[in-house]
Motif scaffolding. Sequence first.
Motif, short mmCIF file in Angstrom:
data_model
loop_
_atom_site.label_atom_id
_atom_site.label_comp_id
_atom_site.label_asym_id
_atom_site.label_seq_id
_atom_site.Cartn_x
_atom_site.Cartn_y
_atom_site.Cartn_z
N SER A 34 45.22 45.00 31.06
CA SER A 34 44.68 43.56 31.50
C SER A 34 45.15 42.77 30.40
O SER A 34 44.68 41.58 30.68
CB SER A 34 43.19 43.82 31.48
N THR A 35 46.10 42.86 29.53
CA THR A 35 46.33 41.93 28.72
C THR A 35 48.14 41.79 28.50
O THR A 35 48.66 43.15 28.84
CB THR A 35 45.77 42.13 27.17
N ALA B 220 45.68 37.29 29.53
CA ALA B 220 44.73 38.28 30.05
C ALA B 220 44.09 38.21 31.41
O ALA B 220 44.01 37.14 31.80
CB ALA B 220 43.67 38.57 28.79
N ARG C 52 40.88 38.17 33.02
CA ARG C 52 39.55 37.91 32.33
C ARG C 52 38.58 38.40 33.79
O ARG C 52 38.62 38.16 34.80
CB ARG C 52 39.20 36.52 32.24
N ARG C 53 37.51 39.01 33.02
CA ARG C 53 36.27 39.28 33.99
C ARG C 53 35.15 38.65 33.62
O ARG C 53 34.66 38.38 32.43
CB ARG C 53 36.34 40.86 33.90
N GLN C 54 34.34 38.36 34.64
CA GLN C 54 32.91 37.72 34.25
C GLN C 54 32.19 38.64 33.31
O GLN C 54 31.70 39.73 33.80
CB GLN C 54 32.19 37.59 35.77
N THR C 55 31.64 38.10 32.18
CA THR C 55 30.59 38.93 31.44
C THR C 55 29.66 38.13 30.89
O THR C 55 29.50 36.71 31.10
CB THR C 55 31.51 39.34 30.25
N TRP C 56 28.59 38.49 30.15
CA TRP C 56 27.62 37.69 29.51
C TRP C 56 28.54 36.75 28.65
O TRP C 56 29.55 37.13 28.12
CB TRP C 56 26.91 38.76 28.58
N GLY C 57 27.94 35.57 28.36
CA GLY C 57 28.51 34.55 27.62
C GLY C 57 27.41 33.75 27.16
O GLY C 57 26.31 33.52 27.39
N HIS D 263 38.83 29.24 26.21
CA HIS D 263 37.65 30.01 26.51
C HIS D 263 37.20 29.66 28.15
O HIS D 263 35.92 29.95 28.25
CB HIS D 263 36.53 29.48 25.80
N THR E 218 38.54 29.62 32.11
CA THR E 218 39.40 30.23 33.28
C THR E 218 40.17 28.98 33.81
O THR E 218 39.75 27.69 33.67
CB THR E 218 38.82 30.95 34.34
#
Lengths: 277, 277
Positions: free
Chosen positions: B88-89, B116, B118-123, B224, B226
């Motif tokens: 993924s990178t 990379a 990127r996947r949705q995560t906590w932020g 930071h 997308t």
Amino acid sequence: MASPHPFDQALALRHSDLASGHFIGSTHPAYWNMVGPFGGMTAALALQAVLRHPELLGEPVALTVNFAAAVTEGEFEIVAQPARTNRSTQHWTMEIRQRDAEGRMQVNTTATAVTAVRRQTWGENDCPMPEVPAPQAVERFSIGPKGVAWLEQYEMRPVSGAVPRVWDGSGHHSETRIWVRDAVPRTLDFASLAAMSDVFYPRVWLRRATVVPAGTVSITTYFHATGAQLEQVGTGHLLGRATGQQFANGYFDQSAQLWSEDGTLLATSNQIVYYKE
Amino acid sequence: MASPHPFDQALALRHSDLASGHFIGSTHPAYWNMVGPFGGMTAALALQAVLRHPELLGEPVALTVNFAAAVTEGEFEIVAQPARTNRSTQHWTMEIRQRDAEGRMQVNTTATAVTAVRRQTWGENDCPMPEVPAPQAVERFSIGPKGVAWLEQYEMRPVSGAVPRVWDGSGHHSETRIWVRDAVPRTLDFASLAAMSDVFYPRVWLRRATVVPAGTVSITTYFHATGAQLEQVGTGHLLGRATGQQFANGYFDQSAQLWSEDGTLLATSNQIVYYKE
């Protein structure tokens, strides 16, 4: 005769006969992290190849190290090349490579550096050291999990933002302030300062009081002192401060500063870190 | 048909037939600085070669550009190579080269990037946007000297820390806050965000209220957001904040942030800058 300092053992590079700037080294157990070497040690090694290069001009000003893939236990090669040499500055590219299981050489680290002949000028610190208790007044306490070799190589005295003792999701900031120096006394130099720029544990652990997998992808360190100044700092403590700025979609950044005990800002460092959840 | 946006004209690269990732471009007068192209444009071009590469995986996370030597007016080549591709990178090295007076190809810029998936995560944003007046409430005012082409390409509305009007050595801080966007409306993307990370004038001018020669040596920008988020920002203003941390022996660093108008921290950027006196 006493054996060399563990950091110097880990930093040892043999200049190969193949080409100028082609070095051979080996990972050292004293700086092992959980699944590979301490990233700060890898950064120090990339810089060391520059510092050992016969064509080096000046002293380090900037270092960027990209952790492209896991470094595995054992031998590696580092190639450092001057991409451009000017009158007072020099630009470097570096690569660390290892053979994979099939014997093919693979790049696991890319890096760039700038070195320069520095001249005395007007100067000012616009990021003063926070007011904190003296190192002697702060309890020694490791900021990472037990059983991680490289953590034992540093004397760490967290002033605030130590690794959470309870992982209950209660975090509300991402700032750590910590006194740090080599556990076995060693005079500060550029390589050890590069390594110490990466001593902070993942900001996401502090921010969330939750352990999630995390790993630095790229680190950039700027050096604001001369080698002579670092030598004067000697074996003294450095105050390190690190904070996250943004956590989003699997990556957060960390902004860090390292001051000598007298408040001189020796290095500023930034990194971008992968995290999973 | 309308001609392309000046930024897209400057960003135009032709993929050569020599090798994958080998591009030809040309400096553009609209983004000329005093003795070479605007550094932000050079950074955008280094990134653009990655974005145009047929093997690109994901979106930009980190970009480091080292200004090794002056870029001269005219044609240049950019080579972008994937040094390592993971699941993924992807890690990139780039070089910009031009022929010197004797016709020899010389490196003037080295760079690295990380892309990379990127996947949705906590932020979380740990560096909130400062409270400032809305862009419409701030006077448009160029932050640099008159007659510098690239400055005309940006709509700049300095909230504080504008370029001094009087050079009397009275400076006492190094922080600028400024609303910025393309003067000719253009939807934000990674290349333009990379360029805007370098719109701040030299911190040493503000700190000292004194003009001294200064030039960026290396810049690192972390993304930071997308591409979809940048597209949503569209042609809106960004709030930029930049401050020096340490000025010492001919080099200072600059720490910068860029937020969208709704307070999303889109990019954090650091650079190390040469200054003379």
